[in-house]
Design a protein around this motif. Structure first.
Motif, PDB file in Angstrom:
ATOM      1  N   PRO A 198       0.787  -1.149   0.221  1.00 30.12           N
ATOM      2  CA  PRO A 198       0.022   0.010   0.076  1.00 30.12           C
ATOM      3  C   PRO A 198       1.012   1.302  -0.115  1.00 30.12           C
ATOM      4  CG  PRO A 198      -0.999  -1.635   1.505  1.00 30.12           C
ATOM      5  CD  PRO A 198       0.602  -2.165   1.266  1.00 30.12           C
ATOM      6  N   ILE A 199       1.945   1.121   0.828  1.00 30.65           N
ATOM      7  CA  ILE A 199       2.820   2.462   0.703  1.00 30.65           C
ATOM      8  C   ILE A 199       3.565   2.639  -0.469  1.00 30.65           C
ATOM      9  CG2 ILE A 199       4.777   3.812   2.218  1.00 30.65           C
ATOM     10  CD1 ILE A 199       4.618   1.477   4.220  1.00 30.65           C
ATOM     11  N   ALA A 200       4.097   1.502  -1.096  1.00 33.25           N
ATOM     12  CA  ALA A 200       4.763   1.571  -2.281  1.00 33.25           C
ATOM     13  C   ALA A 200       3.990   2.158  -3.435  1.00 33.25           C
ATOM     14  CB  ALA A 200       5.203   0.044  -2.849  1.00 33.25           C
ATOM     15  N   CYS A 237      10.663   3.449   4.880  1.00 31.94           N
ATOM     16  CA  CYS A 237      11.045   4.628   5.689  1.00 31.94           C
ATOM     17  C   CYS A 237       9.883   5.194   6.257  1.00 31.94           C
ATOM     18  CB  CYS A 237      11.711   5.692   4.604  1.00 31.94           C
ATOM     19  SG  CYS A 237      13.113   5.050   3.877  1.00 31.94           S
ATOM     20  N   PHE A 238       8.426   4.806   5.707  1.00 32.58           N
ATOM     21  CA  PHE A 238       7.526   5.368   6.384  1.00 32.58           C
ATOM     22  C   PHE A 238       6.585   4.396   7.244  1.00 32.58           C
ATOM     23  CE2 PHE A 238       7.293   7.715   1.836  1.00 32.58           C
ATOM     24  CZ  PHE A 238       8.150   8.717   2.343  1.00 32.58           C
ATOM     25  N   LEU A 239       6.949   3.252   7.001  1.00 30.70           N
ATOM     26  CA  LEU A 239       6.252   2.323   7.993  1.00 30.70           C
ATOM     27  C   LEU A 239       6.274   2.695   9.398  1.00 30.70           C
ATOM     28  CD1 LEU A 239       4.706  -0.395   7.510  1.00 30.70           C
ATOM     29  CD2 LEU A 239       6.818  -1.589   7.645  1.00 30.70           C
ATOM     30  N   PRO A 240       7.476   3.040   9.928  1.00 34.35           N
ATOM     31  CA  PRO A 240       7.257   3.586  11.610  1.00 34.35           C
ATOM     32  C   PRO A 240       6.303   4.540  11.803  1.00 34.35           C
ATOM     33  CG  PRO A 240       9.673   3.506  10.672  1.00 34.35           C
ATOM     34  CD  PRO A 240       8.842   3.211   9.449  1.00 34.35           C
ATOM     35  N   SER A 241       6.072   5.647  10.980  1.00 36.26           N
ATOM     36  CA  SER A 241       4.843   6.506  11.211  1.00 36.26           C
ATOM     37  C   SER A 241       3.620   5.768  11.235  1.00 36.26           C
ATOM     38  CB  SER A 241       5.041   7.490  10.032  1.00 36.26           C
ATOM     39  OG  SER A 241       6.065   8.390  10.339  1.00 36.26           O
TER      40      SER A 241
END
Ligand code: TRP
Length: 411
Positions: A198-200, A237-241
């Protein structure tokens, strides 16, 4: 290659404090990292030619790690890791910002990874050892990605089955480094794709082919899997948020050849409502051969974590050095430690700073022979690898504990 050229190639590895100064972000270098005017090439898949690390900082638009920044690290962490002090980690983006946030009680995640295209050698361990230091000092959660998809797409020869095997073997090495199990999560792309996809897609939608080819050097003959891959490496890079449910800073320790990924990611981050990921970049480790970085494709010049003691012995014995052709000449003229991979191995892995300096002086003055340094390196590497192998064995029992399962980390 003659001595002078070799010297030039290796000189960049030796960063003294005198060379440390600031350099500013240069906008126009942003997308031109592979313009033909320079004599070297650095992409995530190819490192070629004589690397000039100062030029790389300009070309990629990163910041040099300054003395002030080192002092800042010392004041927070107490001790500066030798790989940072010795300039193996030499460049960054927003590391200062990460430290500021940390000072104001905001924690950050670490993110790094490995492309499982072969077995792990000692050169690979360097950034991971440093990452463990950061995890210990800053008590950070760590996401570790295994890009099995990337390596399959890129390789002309490796089958999916071979890559699966390397992924497992590499996982053992990463666990053996000693990362904290409660604070470390592995993402194996083909297994964990549902957490990344989903982020990708959000990232991919914001990047044109023209930008991607400028950043990564893609051409019309690049397979489309490779062209579509970069957002998969950007996603953690965005998974932690997402995991934390709030904007969460991320610091990526990695060799500088991975930088194109982060430039691309930083470009889309704010538009997507995430903080830009920060980086701390390392140089490439020299192999034990005459030139170039330690490479799995030249197995005789790399010390693998699974090498038997006799093999280590033999590889070190045949290593290239900065010594003279004969003992008499060595006594008379002295050697060239800066151009000597044996010297650098000892310096990065085993010598204390003081011992390393002694070694440097003795070598230069002809009071140390290559055989002696090689004996030191063989002895130390064998001890190190014996223990590492035991940890690797133990790792087999705990693989499942490290796998990301979509849940939050233990707080
Ligand atoms: N592409 C990297 C390699 O080929 C692996 C990787 C994935 C990575 N994510 C990363 C490396 C983050 C450093 C930081 O080795």
């Amino acid at each position: 290659m003659n001595g002078r050229r070799l010297f030039k190639r290796l000189r960049g590895l030796f960063v003294s404090y005198a060379h440390i100064m600031t350099s500013s972000d240069s906008e126009d270098s942003k997308y031109k990292q592979n313009s033909g005017e320079d004599e070297f090439k650095v992409t995530p898949w190819e490192v070629e030619g004589e690397i000039d690390y100062d030029k790389l900082i300009k070309r990629f638009g990163t910041q040099r790690i300054t003395k002030e920044l080192l002092n800042e690290v010392r004041s927070i962490a107490g001790k500066i890791h030798p790989l940072l002090r010795l300039g193996y980690f030499f460049s960054h983006r927003d590391f200062d910002w990460i430290l500021d946030r940390y000072r104001s009680n905001e924690s950050f995640y670490l993110y790094t990874g490995r492309g499982p295209s072969g077995m792990v050698h000692m050169g690979h361990l360097m950034p991971w050892i440093f990452t463990k230091y950061l995890q210990d000092k800053f008590n950070s959660n760590l996401l570790f990605q295994f890009t099995d998809d990337e390596k399959f797409l890129h390789s002309q020869i490796l089958s999916r089955q071979e890559i699966r095997l390397y992924t497992y073997e590499n996982i053992l090495d990463v666990i053996a480094i000693g990362f904290k199990p409660q604070k470390t999560r592995f993402i194996v792309d083909t297994q964990h794709i549902k957490y990344l996809y989903p982020i990708a897609t959000e990232i991919a939608k914001r990047i044109t082919f023209s930008t991607a080819s400028a950043v990564f050097g893609f051409s019309n003959s690049t397979n489309i899997g490779m062209i579509g891959f970069p957002p998969i490496q950007a996603s953690p890079c965005f998974l932690p948020s997402i995991i934390e449910g709030k904007q969460t800073p991320v610091l990526i320790p990695a060799a500088i050849d991975q930088d194109p990924y982060w430039r691309m990611t930083r470009d889309v981050a704010e538009r997507m409502g995430y903080p830009k990921p920060a980086q701390i970049h390392s140089k490439f480790i020299p192999g034990l051969g005459i030139s170039g970085k330690m490479s799995s494709s030249k197995p005789e010049t790399a010390l693998f974590t699974t090498d038997e003691p006799e093999v280590v012995e033999k590889k070190v014995a045949t290593a290239f050095t900065g010594g003279q052709a004969t003992v008499q000449l060595q006594r008379l003229l002295g050697g060239n430690p800066i151009a000597c991979p044996v010297f650098w191995y000892l310096r990065y892995f085993f010598d204390s700073e003081r011992d390393s300096y002694d070694r440097l002086l003795k070598c230069k003055s002809g009071n140390l022979l290559c055989g002696e340094c090689k004996a030191d390196l063989a002895k130390e590497s064998k001890i190190f690898l014996k223990e590492f192998k035991e940890r690797r064995e133990h790792a087999k029992n705990v693989v499942a504990d490290f796998m990301y399962d979509g849940k939050e980390y233990e707080k």
